[in-house]
Design a protein around this motif. Structure first.
Motif, PDB file in Angstrom:
ATOM      1  N   TYR A   1       0.637  -1.262   0.032  1.00  0.00           N
ATOM      2  CA  TYR A   1       0.038   0.039  -0.214  1.00  0.00           C
ATOM      3  C   TYR A   1       0.739   1.321  -0.018  1.00  0.00           C
ATOM      4  N   TYR A   2       1.790   1.368   0.836  1.00  0.00           N
ATOM      5  CA  TYR A   2       2.774   2.519   0.975  1.00  0.00           C
ATOM      6  C   TYR A   2       3.619   2.826  -0.509  1.00  0.00           C
TER       7      TYR A   2
ATOM      8  N   CYS B   1       2.434   1.867  -3.426  1.00  0.00           N
ATOM      9  CA  CYS B   1       1.553   2.417  -4.109  1.00  0.00           C
ATOM     10  C   CYS B   1       1.314   3.958  -3.982  1.00  0.00           C
ATOM     11  N   ARG B   2       0.847   4.322  -2.975  1.00  0.00           N
ATOM     12  CA  ARG B   2       0.805   5.647  -2.457  1.00  0.00           C
ATOM     13  C   ARG B   2       1.794   6.720  -2.778  1.00  0.00           C
ATOM     14  N   ASP B   3       2.899   5.983  -2.403  1.00  0.00           N
ATOM     15  CA  ASP B   3       4.081   7.100  -2.550  1.00  0.00           C
ATOM     16  C   ASP B   3       4.142   7.326  -4.154  1.00  0.00           C
TER      17      ASP B   3
ATOM     18  N   HIS C   1       1.794   7.176  -6.299  1.00  0.00           N
ATOM     19  CA  HIS C   1       0.638   7.951  -6.840  1.00  0.00           C
ATOM     20  C   HIS C   1       1.064   9.480  -6.374  1.00  0.00           C
ATOM     21  N   ALA C   2       1.580   9.659  -5.126  1.00  0.00           N
ATOM     22  CA  ALA C   2       1.782  11.007  -4.705  1.00  0.00           C
ATOM     23  C   ALA C   2       2.461  11.653  -5.644  1.00  0.00           C
TER      24      ALA C   2
ATOM     25  N   LEU D   1      -7.007   8.052  -6.781  1.00  0.00           N
ATOM     26  CA  LEU D   1      -7.225   7.189  -5.429  1.00  0.00           C
ATOM     27  C   LEU D   1      -6.739   5.995  -5.819  1.00  0.00           C
ATOM     28  N   ARG D   2      -7.231   5.217  -6.719  1.00  0.00           N
ATOM     29  CA  ARG D   2      -6.946   4.071  -7.411  1.00  0.00           C
ATOM     30  C   ARG D   2      -7.156   4.248  -9.070  1.00  0.00           C
TER      31      ARG D   2
END
Length: 159
Positions: free
Chosen positions: A133-134, A136-138, A140-141, A148-149
């Motif tokens: 998750y981290y 993916c989030r990083d 995407h940031a 979001l997805r």
């Protein structure tokens, strides 16, 4: 002994001198399609493998129970790891800096996820899912701030 290696050396040298470059892979999906069709479903399958849900009746834990459950998790972990490699391909890589670093992080978190499955440790699978998750989030940031997805219909640009 030296003479027994000579034919292999000559064969290798001849192959190296042909001047033919190895064939490069050609992407079929663009980054968005890769995310929606490959990476996101694998991440969802992995995240759905271990967890708990709080309802009015109490806490319900879910864990892999069968060999099929573990195989599903293992396949998802492989896809996560290899997706990082797919994101580094020419035609998909957005740059040679942060993009490549984020892609390598996906490879490493995929390997972490695979190791957790191979150890048959639900707690390690859960923790590795957080690392996925981290990762993916990083990414995407940096590259998909408003997404979001990848399959989220509420994203403005869909990338």
């Amino acid at each position: 002994m030296k003479n027994s290696r000579l034919p292999l050396l000559v064969l290798w040298s001849a192959a190296a001198c042909t001047g033919e470059a190895p064939e490069r892979p050609v992407p079929v999906a663009d980054v968005q399609e890769l995310m929606v069709s490959v990476l996101e479903p694998a991440a969802e399958a992995y995240w759905d493998g271990v967890g708990e849900v709080l309802t009015e009746e109490g806490v319900h834990q879910f864990r892999p129970l069968t060999e099929e459950d573990w195989t599903t998790l293992r396949n998802a972990a492989f896809i996560l790891a290899e997706s990082g490699n797919l994101m580094m391909m020419d035609g998909r890589a957005r740059d040679r800096g942060d993009w490549m670093a984020h892609s390598r992080t996906m490879v490493e978190t995929g390997r972490l996820a695979l190791d957790a499955v191979d150890r048959r440790s639900p707690d390690a699978v859960f923790d590795a899912g957080a690392e996925v998750y981290y990762a993916c989030r990083d990414c995407h940031a940096r590259y998909a701030v408003e997404t979001l997805r990848p399959s989220d219909p509420h994203s403005r640009d869909g990338s």
